[in-house]
Design a protein around this motif. Sequence first.
Motif, PDB file in Angstrom:
ATOM      1  N   UNK A   1      44.462  32.305  37.329  1.00 18.43           N
ATOM      2  CA  UNK A   1      44.921  33.770  37.300  1.00 18.43           C
ATOM      3  C   UNK A   1      44.034  34.741  37.299  1.00 18.43           C
ATOM      4  N   UNK A   2      42.935  34.524  36.733  1.00 21.96           N
ATOM      5  CA  UNK A   2      41.704  35.434  36.419  1.00 21.96           C
ATOM      6  C   UNK A   2      41.097  35.592  37.864  1.00 21.96           C
ATOM      7  N   UNK A   3      40.983  34.638  38.684  1.00 27.29           N
ATOM      8  CA  UNK A   3      40.599  34.778  40.128  1.00 27.29           C
ATOM      9  C   UNK A   3      41.213  35.797  40.845  1.00 27.29           C
ATOM     10  N   UNK A   4      42.839  35.572  40.740  1.00 27.89           N
ATOM     11  CA  UNK A   4      43.531  36.455  41.407  1.00 27.89           C
ATOM     12  C   UNK A   4      43.507  37.686  41.140  1.00 27.89           C
ATOM     13  N   UNK A   5      43.518  38.009  39.783  1.00 30.01           N
ATOM     14  CA  UNK A   5      43.498  39.255  39.295  1.00 30.01           C
ATOM     15  C   UNK A   5      42.144  40.263  39.541  1.00 30.01           C
ATOM     16  N   UNK A   6      41.275  39.505  39.739  1.00 27.68           N
ATOM     17  CA  UNK A   6      39.648  40.123  40.026  1.00 27.68           C
ATOM     18  C   UNK A   6      39.947  40.417  41.526  1.00 27.68           C
ATOM     19  N   UNK A   7      40.464  39.357  42.524  1.00 29.03           N
ATOM     20  CA  UNK A   7      40.478  39.741  43.928  1.00 29.03           C
ATOM     21  C   UNK A   7      41.330  41.089  44.246  1.00 29.03           C
ATOM     22  N   UNK A   8      42.400  41.234  43.380  1.00 23.42           N
ATOM     23  CA  UNK A   8      43.080  42.254  43.853  1.00 23.42           C
ATOM     24  C   UNK A   8      42.687  43.533  43.449  1.00 23.42           C
ATOM     25  N   UNK A   9      41.815  43.579  41.971  1.00 23.82           N
ATOM     26  CA  UNK A   9      41.091  44.789  41.772  1.00 23.82           C
ATOM     27  C   UNK A   9      39.979  45.231  42.573  1.00 23.82           C
ATOM     28  N   UNK A  10      39.184  44.135  43.349  1.00 24.21           N
ATOM     29  CA  UNK A  10      38.168  44.555  44.184  1.00 24.21           C
ATOM     30  C   UNK A  10      38.876  45.155  45.492  1.00 24.21           C
ATOM     31  N   UNK A  11      39.779  44.880  45.817  1.00 24.23           N
ATOM     32  CA  UNK A  11      40.326  45.070  47.117  1.00 24.23           C
ATOM     33  C   UNK A  11      41.283  46.472  47.081  1.00 24.23           C
ATOM     34  N   UNK A  12      41.476  47.004  45.925  1.00 27.88           N
ATOM     35  CA  UNK A  12      42.372  47.918  45.899  1.00 27.88           C
ATOM     36  C   UNK A  12      41.620  49.220  45.004  1.00 27.88           C
TER      37      UNK A  12
END
Lengths: 456, 456
Positions: free
Chosen positions: A212-223
Amino acid sequence: MGNIPYKIILSEDEIPKYWYNMKAVMKEKPDPFLHPGTLKPCTADDLKPVFCSDLVDQELNQTDEHIEIPEEVRGFYKMYRPSPLVRAYCLEKALGTPAEIYYKFEGTNTSGSHKLNSAAAQVYYAKKQGLTSLTTETGAGQWGTALSMACAYYNIPLTVYMVKISSEQKPYRKAVIETYGGKVIPSPSTTTEIGKKILAENPGTGGSLGCAISEAIEVALKTDNCRYVLGSVLDHVLLHQSVIGIETKVACEKYDINPDIIIGCVGGGSNFGGLIAPFMGDKIKGKNNIRFIGVEPASCPSLTRGKYAYDFGDTGKTTPLMRMYTLGSGFMPSPNHAGGLRYHGASAVVSKLYHDGYFEACSVEQSKVFEAATLFARCEGTLPAPESSHAIRTAIDEALKCKESGEKKTILFGLTGTGYFDMSAYMSYNSGTMTDYIPTDEDLEKGFSTIPNISL
Amino acid sequence: MGNIPYKIILSEDEIPKYWYNMKAVMKEKPDPFLHPGTLKPCTADDLKPVFCSDLVDQELNQTDEHIEIPEEVRGFYKMYRPSPLVRAYCLEKALGTPAEIYYKFEGTNTSGSHKLNSAAAQVYYAKKQGLTSLTTETGAGQWGTALSMACAYYNIPLTVYMVKISSEQKPYRKAVIETYGGKVIPSPSTTTEIGKKILAENPGTGGSLGCAISEAIEVALKTDNCRYVLGSVLDHVLLHQSVIGIETKVACEKYDINPDIIIGCVGGGSNFGGLIAPFMGDKIKGKNNIRFIGVEPASCPSLTRGKYAYDFGDTGKTTPLMRMYTLGSGFMPSPNHAGGLRYHGASAVVSKLYHDGYFEACSVEQSKVFEAATLFARCEGTLPAPESSHAIRTAIDEALKCKESGEKKTILFGLTGTGYFDMSAYMSYNSGTMTDYIPTDEDLEKGFSTIPNISL
């Protein structure tokens, strides 16, 4: 019953004005985070695309023992703090122990746990930085709840990646987050590249915090104008949680309570690190000789059976490398009910302190934990969270040792939260169908094989 | 923000030493209970086979304004009282009202509601009398939870008849009761004669409080050394709940807060009666002119649309007849989510005060209630129970009137509990599928037709 009240509640004026930074007094500092690409120590610039700037500065601060709590955050704290330090008179009586038992109870706010202490701070800094959205992950749901409360207060949109099995086991926890306005996405999901990859590799997986951490970081980086916030593990989270320990210490001094033993459950380590912070500071300075005990589930024993090594914080291997006790980022914990303790690693600060012998760790089995939780509920009235109940188990065990030896020790533990959203686990215990799970050496080796080989 | 803290928390020494008995100062007393067989006023001897003896004496006491709280009960209260009186600074700001808003928050104990105040007292008296088991009913589950906590503390076995629809909508609430050691039976059940009769007449019924009461009384009467305990409606329950109002009054006096309006939700009436008790005593004596508002659901409007008449407290028509505002013991409320307010009648004391013009009542629709609940949760952090949220709705409406008129009134309301176990209702509201239900005049006539014809 002496002159100690059932509940010691400090006044709002006594809410700490400073957090306590253990790193400033540690004789040996934790090893630095390493950039996953270069394997060089992370700089503030490496971290600021992912995390709020002020939080990165706190994360890297190894010099200031006391860090000021902004007045706005103290204002938020006033909504639910100081939390009570409770004398467990009824539990003592039920056990027939000469020991005195105290617990610092962090479950009196709606989020139901200590997590709000860091959520209140992190969202404040996000607002100050002018961010327009945040992402995070949640396991048991306590962090997601706390963060959605803080985001509602500061009016910042929030997306929560919730460990899939938790979102299914706890639909009402999900509903709480949504009531506070947070958007919940079960993880792994198809909204991210890493989620899709994990789903392809493990189609039936119930997910994990690491993923879940991986997914949340990915979205933060691309937003745009978005950052990721984390509810445990990191040094700045431990820093915020030190409000627990500082209040506890003030209350102890006010009522001349001298703990011999301080006990906390350890998942990522933020509750434990926060509870012990100022006491540990004194211990490092040679001012006390308190015995600290970190308690973890036998099903996910990172301190007691893990390796002290550089490892990733997430399954997707996107975070900086932290030197910590770890079972390997690929370790898939069993669907243990104590969701908040299902993490493969532990805070770098907590790990370093453990490595250097400043505290003990032990692991306990789930059915023993619920036995203690039920006894505690019936004596003390409060229905504890499974995570917190790990500390209760060990506190009871220590109190029973005192009963045998006749020693009148003072035992203090952290009761991190309530179990309102864990009733399916209690139902399983009540019906006698709860099982214990202890990973075999083979299970552990499989996890260890995912730890990168970093020479020190 | 002035010198009023967010939370006014009295010390344990300030827990009241006496309950407040409104009946002692009422100029006209409520009409006496009537024996259902003879239609003569009930004597203590009529009531003692059903209820604990000391509670019967309290029930019939119309002379003592102050009734001592036993030291053991004060000891129990210390586990979770005094409860906070909270200044709703954040809600005031969100509404932009010049009004000052306060709420007395009874949800900080595990049972999550004010119900524990009477449970703690009733089980103490049961233990003192040497009883070996108790029965009760529960609707939303708050009373069952509170009573099972108290029974665990005093070690007395408990059987809870839980309104069937609630036990299905709230399996986790049932699990809490079981964790505290209570036995839960969904009502109507086949364990009683009255349950079998109701099931034969209404095979698909979700049950009601009135029918669960009938079953619990039947079992108490046919079991040795067993009594029935009730969580609302009766005078002794209001008496115990006066601890809410007394603490509130002490806190107000300490901080020079002078409420213009006091608001509470009304189901059976124990919360409302307890909150207003000492303030109403002063009003009757001409010492204040506070406006009291009782708020009920539009779906079950006993005060605003009911009849003031002698009626049974239960569907099975086994209880004494009480003169009260009633929709008829045969009124089957819709499956409204605010389970604790789904009762056809209201306390005799509260009814008499209403009849004599000492307070106002209003009814509110469910969707408006959840709108207020969600706003409150996001501002104030606490996720309120649907029952409590009826009071929030009216407090907000009054605060908005102040905004229009520019008046700086002081509004105080009772926040009776938390909504952790009402998340399915919140989910329904969040998803936009919540509907309102207002009984037609025809629905009401059907209920009224079940009111016995007692000449006054």
